[in-house]
Design an enzyme around this catalytic site. Structure first.
Site, short mmCIF file in Angstrom:
data_model
loop_
_atom_site.label_atom_id
_atom_site.label_comp_id
_atom_site.label_asym_id
_atom_site.label_seq_id
_atom_site.Cartn_x
_atom_site.Cartn_y
_atom_site.Cartn_z
N SER A 40 -32.84 12.13 -4.32
CA SER A 40 -32.43 13.39 -3.67
C SER A 40 -32.82 13.50 -2.20
O SER A 40 -32.24 14.30 -1.48
CB SER A 40 -33.01 14.58 -4.43
OG SER A 40 -34.41 14.46 -4.51
N ASP A 320 -36.50 23.78 -0.88
CA ASP A 320 -36.78 24.12 -2.28
C ASP A 320 -37.98 23.26 -2.65
O ASP A 320 -39.04 23.43 -2.09
CB ASP A 320 -35.55 23.93 -3.16
CG ASP A 320 -34.95 22.53 -3.06
OD1 ASP A 320 -35.43 21.72 -2.25
OD2 ASP A 320 -34.01 22.24 -3.81
N HIS A 322 -37.73 20.25 -2.00
CA HIS A 322 -37.43 19.16 -1.06
C HIS A 322 -37.74 19.63 0.35
O HIS A 322 -37.70 20.83 0.63
CB HIS A 322 -35.95 18.77 -1.16
CG HIS A 322 -35.56 18.27 -2.50
ND1 HIS A 322 -35.05 19.09 -3.48
CD2 HIS A 322 -35.60 17.03 -3.03
CE1 HIS A 322 -34.79 18.36 -4.56
NE2 HIS A 322 -35.12 17.11 -4.32
#
Ligand SMILES: *[C@@H]1O[C@H](CO)[C@@H](O)[C@H](O)[C@H]1NC(C)=O
Ligand SMILES: *[C@@H]1O[C@H](CO)[C@@H](O)[C@H](O)[C@H]1NC(C)=O
Ligand SMILES: *[C@@H]1O[C@H](CO)[C@@H](O)[C@H](O)[C@H]1NC(C)=O
Length: 350
Positions: A40, A320, A322
């Site tokens: 991600s 978030d 991340h």
């Protein structure tokens, strides 16, 4: 007000200008393409095309990306690879699954195979594009698509050997059902499996690699939770990750000594996060603990579709679970411009 303005100017001067000028002054011709593998941190939208849940295809993801629309990137704006592309004067690297066949046959500036949630091991999350699947897709591109643009085998080989291969993975393997499992034995096993897959990519023609280590997961919003004093990290998790991280450069050095022409840049993502926890305020990052989305730390800590974000996204280390765009940008600057966290081994990309 004044402070904000000063901070903003500082960010503009220290970050935007070097990145902008670098696209002109650095030798972008030397790197014709970026091929991306991983999770991600670098997925630019592949998961949008998989039958799995992906919040990143809804707002507020992408709210600060060009156009302000979600792209599948797991952050509010650009990823590290987007900044790398800007730095090298290349277009943003499109997700493989979003490309039509005609488009795949034409593209010579790189393709992104990364898939959020994936790991080094296939069993980590086989609903995503596992690293093995990503490598298979790349193999398909070499066989079916790239030959349309490179009519001679030698030209294709040259293209691949000059391209940059970003491989950013490993964090998800340490998580099973959001429980951390990074023992030393497991880390050693993981590194061995990682090394095997890097060799596979090398065997397909890749020579220049860009690898980051694993971020301090123990400081992430979901692992530095409420019962601990505000902002403290889970040291047990970080220690386990540090073991992996300390071994990684040796594994890469070993590959370099064994595989002719193999070269790599190692980037210290772990250090980048730790640095921003301490020094983020110099760049206007005032919140290093709470995520920007959801805009509170109660509940499930997931940024759901159409959740409101924090009011100033440039003040948060985490979008978030991340890193936020501003965190990615500072990382990029420290890596590509200041060269404090990225160490080139033998090829002059930076
Ligand atoms: C994916 O993982 C599940 C659960 O571990 C397993 O049952 C399934 O066979 C795997 N599928 C593939 C394609 O490997
Ligand atoms: C993870 O969670 C799923 C669903 O709750 C469960 O079926 C599975 O056994 C769990 N896996 C492990 C390794 O604990
Ligand atoms: C985020 O969205 C979810 C789903 O719509 C909702 O249940 C939740 O309350 C929202 N959280 C915040 C902080 O807005």
């Amino acid at each position: 007000m004044n402070t904000n303005y000063l901070t903003f100017s500082y960010v503009l001067i220290t970050l935007l200008l070097p990145l902008a000028s670098s696209t002109n002054s650095y030798h972008s011709k030397q790197i014709p393409a970026i091929y991306v593998f991983g999770d991600s941190l670098v997925d630019s939208g592949n998961n949008n095309y998989l039958p799995i849940q992906s919040n990143a295809k809804f707002p507020p993801y992408g709210i600060d990306f060009d156009g302000g629309k979600p792209t599948g990137r797991n952050t509010n704006g650009k990823t590290v690879v987007d900044y790398l592309a800007i730095h090298l004067g290349l277009p943003f690297v499109p997700p493989y699954l979003g490309l039509s066949k005609a488009h795949r046959n034409k593209i010579i500036t790189g393709i992104n195979f990364a898939s959020a949630g994936s790991g080094i091991l296939p069993e980590t999350n086989n609903k995503t594009l596992t690293l093995d699947k990503q490598i298979k897709l790349f193999k398909r591109v070499i066989k079916n698509n790239l030959p349309h643009m490179f009519d001679e085998k030698e030209k294709l080989e040259k293209h691949l050997s000059e391209s940059l291969f970003v491989v950013s993975t490993g964090v998800n393997d340490n998580l099973v059902n959001r429980t951390f499992r990074g023992s030393r034995k497991f880390s050693s096993y993981l590194l061995k499996e990682f090394s095997l897959r890097l060799q596979k990519i090398y065997n397909l023609g890749a020579r220049r690699f860009f690898m980051n280590n694993i971020a301090p997961l123990g400081c992430f919003p979901s692992f530095a939770p409420r019962p601990r004093p505000r902002g403290e990290c889970n040291e047990k998790i970080n220690k386990a990750i540090s073991y992996y991280n300390n071994c990684l450069p040796n594994v890469l050095q070993k590959l370099q000594s064994q595989l002719p022409g193999f070269s790599f840049i190692h980037s210290d993502l772990y250090e980048s996060f730790m640095y921003l926890r301490e020094n983020g305020h110099k760049y206007g990052i005032l919140e290093t603990w709470k995520p920007c989305c959801p805009n509170n730390i109660f509940g499930d800590l997931q940024c759901h579709p159409y959740n409101a974000t924090c009011s100033n996204r440039n003040t948060h280390l985490f979008f978030d679970d991340h890193p936020s765009q501003i965190a990615n940008k500072i990382y990029a600057t420290r890596c590509f411009i200041e060269k404090t966290i990225c160490k080139p081994s033998s090829f002059k990309m930076l």
